[in-house]
Enzyme design. Structure first.
Site, PDB file in Angstrom:
ATOM      1  CB  THR A 165      -7.909   0.519  20.386  1.00  0.00           C
ATOM      2  OG1 THR A 165      -6.931   1.688  20.172  1.00  0.00           O
ATOM      3  CG2 THR A 165      -7.505  -0.719  20.351  1.00  0.00           C
ATOM      4  CE1 TYR A 202      -3.307  -3.618   0.279  1.00  0.00           C
ATOM      5  CE2 TYR A 202      -2.017  -3.079   2.396  1.00  0.00           C
ATOM      6  CZ  TYR A 202      -2.678  -3.794   1.968  1.00  0.00           C
ATOM      7  OH  TYR A 202      -3.600  -4.977   1.892  1.00  0.00           O
TER       8      TYR A 202
END
Length: 327
Positions: free
Chosen positions: A236, A164
């Site tokens: 998170t 990527y």
């Protein structure tokens, strides 16, 4: 439609109107508590549905008796050279980011810090560091060990630079992100690289403040151990992308009471509207849901009952190797 759904539809309408009126994006609006807290991330924005419905969410509680020894796990490697960047109070966390225009003005083109080895099949490029901490010593870390939480946790993030182009692209893609978790324990003498970050905290007391940090060693933040635990998880914070390979170091580094006090003085808002303290910026542990947590810690056989101290992958790996040769 039951009362709960009616209530939430009403709340969503109010929140959407608030965001439109104040031109505030969802990314700026979420918090760690209240009706915009972690329990509701997946409800207040449909694009964050993984936060509530995902099956590979982070953080998790690491239970020693459930660790799976994997002899194929290699030592983790982080490049040793230093890197410069900005430390920022985002209103959600303290984040150090490398590779921006301000850094280029100081140092010119920087050599990327690569993260390889461990459970990783690709090369990952360091992108940023997050600091999570509590307003009291008894909690603050996102990951916990056998139910025990630490006063703070450093998370080092990198993106898969072989597949990527950047961190944003990798966030949504398979094997896109690596997260290296370092748990922080109270001590009299701090990790020297951590001091380089905390020395700037007076300059980033309010949300949006940033300061320059020169020549930080990412490798120097790691504890002196080759042992770790690893599992497949998520970011998170919203949108809780399930693209993270987590590597939790099996040894803490140390932070002093003075450094924790400096962190706890940080505020979410501006000097005119400081809002709440930035601390307690941690997500509670999420269900493991049958995910394996592998480790390169080779537990020895117990002499008292003749059983291994933790399960092993030796048989499974041998079986796979044998069947592969037969083909």
């Amino acid at each position: 439609m039951d009362l709960i759904h009616i209530f939430w539809n009403y709340i969503l309408i109010l929140l959407t109107k608030t965001c439109v009126l104040h031109a505030v994006s969802w990314e700026e609006w979420w918090t760690y508590d209240g009706i915009s807290g972690s329990a509701f991330w997946g409800l207040i924005n449909p694009e964050w549905s993984l936060c509530n419905k995902g099956r590979r969410q982070s953080p998790v509680n690491l239970e020693p008796q459930r660790l799976l020894f994997d002899p194929n796990l290699r030592p983790l490697h982080v490049d040793k050279h230093r890197i410069s960047g900005l430390i920022t109070n985002t209103g959600h966390s303290v984040i150090f980011t490398a590779g921006n225009d301000t850094v280029a003005n100081y140092d010119g083109m920087q050599t990327p810090v690569n993260i390889t080895g461990g459970p990783l099949s690709y090369r990952y490029r360091f992108h940023e560091i997050h600091i999570h901490y509590g307003l009291h010593d008894q909690f603050g870390s996102e990951h916990s060990v056998d139910g025990y939480t630490f006063p703070a946790e450093i998370q080092i993030f990198g993106y898969n630079s072989q597949l990527y182009n950047n961190f944003s692209e990798a966030l949504n893609r398979a094997q896109g992100i690596v997260g290296v978790s370092i748990l922080l324990q109270l001590g009299d003498l701090s990790n020297p690289e951590l001091r380089m970050l905390t020395d700037q905290l007076d300059r980033i007391r309010y949300g949006g403040d940033e300061a320059f940090v020169k020549r930080l060693s990412i490798r120097g933040l790691l504890p002196e151990t080759d042992h770790y635990m690893t599992y497949d998880g998520s970011t998170t914070a919203p949108a809780c992308h399930e693209t993270v390979t987590w590597i939790v170091q099996n040894k803490p580094i140390y932070i002093t009471k003075q450094q924790l006090h400096a962190l706890r003085r940080l505020m979410q808002g501006s000097p005119d509207h400081p809002k709440a303290p930035l601390g307690n910026n941690y997500r509670p542990p999420q269900p493991l849901l049958h995910r394996p947590i592998r480790t390169n810690i080779d537990f020895k056989t117990s002499k008292t009952n003749g059983k291994a101290a933790c399960p092993t992958m030796y048989r499974e790996v041998y079986y796979k190797a044998t069947s592969w040769k037969q083909h």
